[in-house]
Design a protein around this motif. Sequence first.
Motif, short mmCIF file in Angstrom:
data_model
loop_
_atom_site.label_atom_id
_atom_site.label_comp_id
_atom_site.label_asym_id
_atom_site.label_seq_id
_atom_site.Cartn_x
_atom_site.Cartn_y
_atom_site.Cartn_z
N PHE A 78 1.05 -1.14 0.61
CA PHE A 78 0.25 -0.03 0.10
C PHE A 78 1.26 1.49 0.26
O PHE A 78 2.28 1.58 1.05
CB PHE A 78 -0.76 0.15 1.30
N PHE A 79 0.43 2.03 -0.42
CA PHE A 79 1.14 3.65 -1.17
C PHE A 79 0.65 3.85 0.76
O PHE A 79 -0.37 4.36 0.40
CB PHE A 79 1.14 4.53 -1.82
N PHE A 80 1.70 4.70 1.60
CA PHE A 80 1.45 5.54 2.12
C PHE A 80 1.79 7.01 2.52
O PHE A 80 2.34 7.88 2.10
CB PHE A 80 2.16 5.19 3.71
N ALA A 81 0.24 8.06 2.07
CA ALA A 81 0.17 8.95 1.28
C ALA A 81 -0.05 10.18 2.64
O ALA A 81 -0.59 10.20 3.10
CB ALA A 81 -0.72 9.27 0.16
N ASP A 82 0.74 11.15 2.60
CA ASP A 82 1.09 12.81 3.42
C ASP A 82 0.13 13.78 2.15
O ASP A 82 0.94 13.85 0.93
CB ASP A 82 2.33 13.48 3.02
N PRO A 83 -1.32 13.80 2.62
CA PRO A 83 -1.96 14.71 1.26
C PRO A 83 -0.85 15.99 1.21
O PRO A 83 -1.19 16.40 -0.03
CB PRO A 83 -3.04 14.48 2.20
N VAL A 84 0.01 16.09 2.04
CA VAL A 84 0.68 17.45 2.20
C VAL A 84 1.17 17.70 0.06
O VAL A 84 2.12 18.64 -0.33
CB VAL A 84 1.03 18.26 3.17
N ARG A 85 2.27 16.51 0.66
CA ARG A 85 2.94 16.23 -0.61
C ARG A 85 3.90 15.10 -1.15
O ARG A 85 4.40 14.78 -2.81
CB ARG A 85 4.55 16.47 0.01
N ASP A 86 2.50 14.26 -1.52
CA ASP A 86 2.33 13.13 -2.01
C ASP A 86 1.99 12.78 -3.23
O ASP A 86 1.35 11.72 -3.87
CB ASP A 86 2.45 11.64 -1.62
N VAL A 87 0.30 13.77 -3.24
CA VAL A 87 -0.43 13.51 -4.64
C VAL A 87 0.06 13.09 -6.18
O VAL A 87 0.02 12.76 -6.54
CB VAL A 87 -1.32 15.35 -4.67
N GLU A 88 1.32 13.85 -6.08
CA GLU A 88 1.94 13.88 -7.66
C GLU A 88 2.67 12.56 -8.20
O GLU A 88 2.77 11.76 -8.19
CB GLU A 88 2.84 14.41 -7.56
N ALA A 89 3.48 11.83 -6.60
CA ALA A 89 4.84 10.86 -6.64
C ALA A 89 3.33 9.64 -6.52
O ALA A 89 3.73 8.66 -7.29
CB ALA A 89 5.05 10.81 -5.19
N TYR A 90 1.99 9.31 -5.84
CA TYR A 90 1.16 8.72 -6.05
C TYR A 90 0.62 8.60 -6.89
O TYR A 90 0.42 7.07 -7.80
CB TYR A 90 0.17 8.43 -4.59
N GLY A 91 0.12 9.40 -7.93
CA GLY A 91 -0.37 9.43 -9.14
C GLY A 91 0.46 8.93 -10.38
O GLY A 91 0.22 8.55 -11.09
#
Length: 249
Positions: A78-91
Motif C-alpha cells: 500500500f502507498f502511505f500518502a501524505d496529502p501535503v506532498r504525495d499527490v503527484e508521487a502517488y499519481g
Amino acid sequence: MTVVDFHARLAPGDGEPGRLLAMMDQAGIDRAAVCAGGLLPLERLAEQLNDGGRTETAADNEGVREACERSGGRLLPFFFADPVRDVEAYGKRAFDFRGLEISPAVHGGRLDDERVAELVAVAGSAGHPVYVVTVAHPGGRPADLVRLAARFPRVTFVWGHCGHTGLDIAGLNALEGSHNVLAELSGSLTVTARLAVARLGAARVLFGTEYPLQQPEVELCKIDALGLDPAARAAVLGANACRVLSEEM
C-alpha cells in the motif's frame, strides 16, 4: 481457508520482510497488505492522537514495494500518502501498489482537503481500496469519512481499527449506511468487532493485525471469540480481502 491480514506495517530495517513472513507462517496467515511504518515514535503518535499534529517524516513507500517484490506474492504493498506532498508521487506510481492509506493521525490535516480528494481520485482510477484511520479531531472523524465516501461511491474505503479508541461505537453507527466503507478490526475490542459484523454484515468486515504493534495470534483469537458461522468466518478472515484486492482465494 485463505487468511489475509489487511493491515500490517513494515518498518525500515534489514530484518524485513523476513520477520513478518516468519510471523505469518507461525500464525497461519497466507497474505498481508502492508504499508510503511516507523514514521514517528509511539509516544509522539499517542500525543498526536490526543492533541493533533503531523510528522514531516516521509514514508518509505519504495522500500515497502521492494520488500513486497521479495515476498513471492504474499505481501501486497500500500502507498502511505501524505496529502501535503504525495499527490503527484502517488499519481505517478499508483500502479506499482495495491492500495492507498491516508492517516490524519500521522499526517494531520482533514479528510475534506481537496488534496485528499485528489489522492482518492487516483485510487479510484487504479482500482485501489483506501485505508483510513479516523481520529477525534474535526475533519478526521468518522462522519468526515462518511462524507468523503459519498463523494466517491465507486471507491472502497476501509475504516482502520474500527476507529482509534477500540470502542468507537458512535463511529460504527455513523458508517453503517455507507456501503462502500468496510471495517478493519485490528486493535478494536471484541464487543466492537462483534457489533461491526452484526451491523455491517460479515461481507463488510476485514481481519487485520497491526503488526508489529500487535501479535497476530491475538487478533486471530479475537476472531475466534466472535463465534462466527463458517461462511462469515471465511469472509472476515480472507474472502473479503481477496475481493477488495482482486486476489485469488
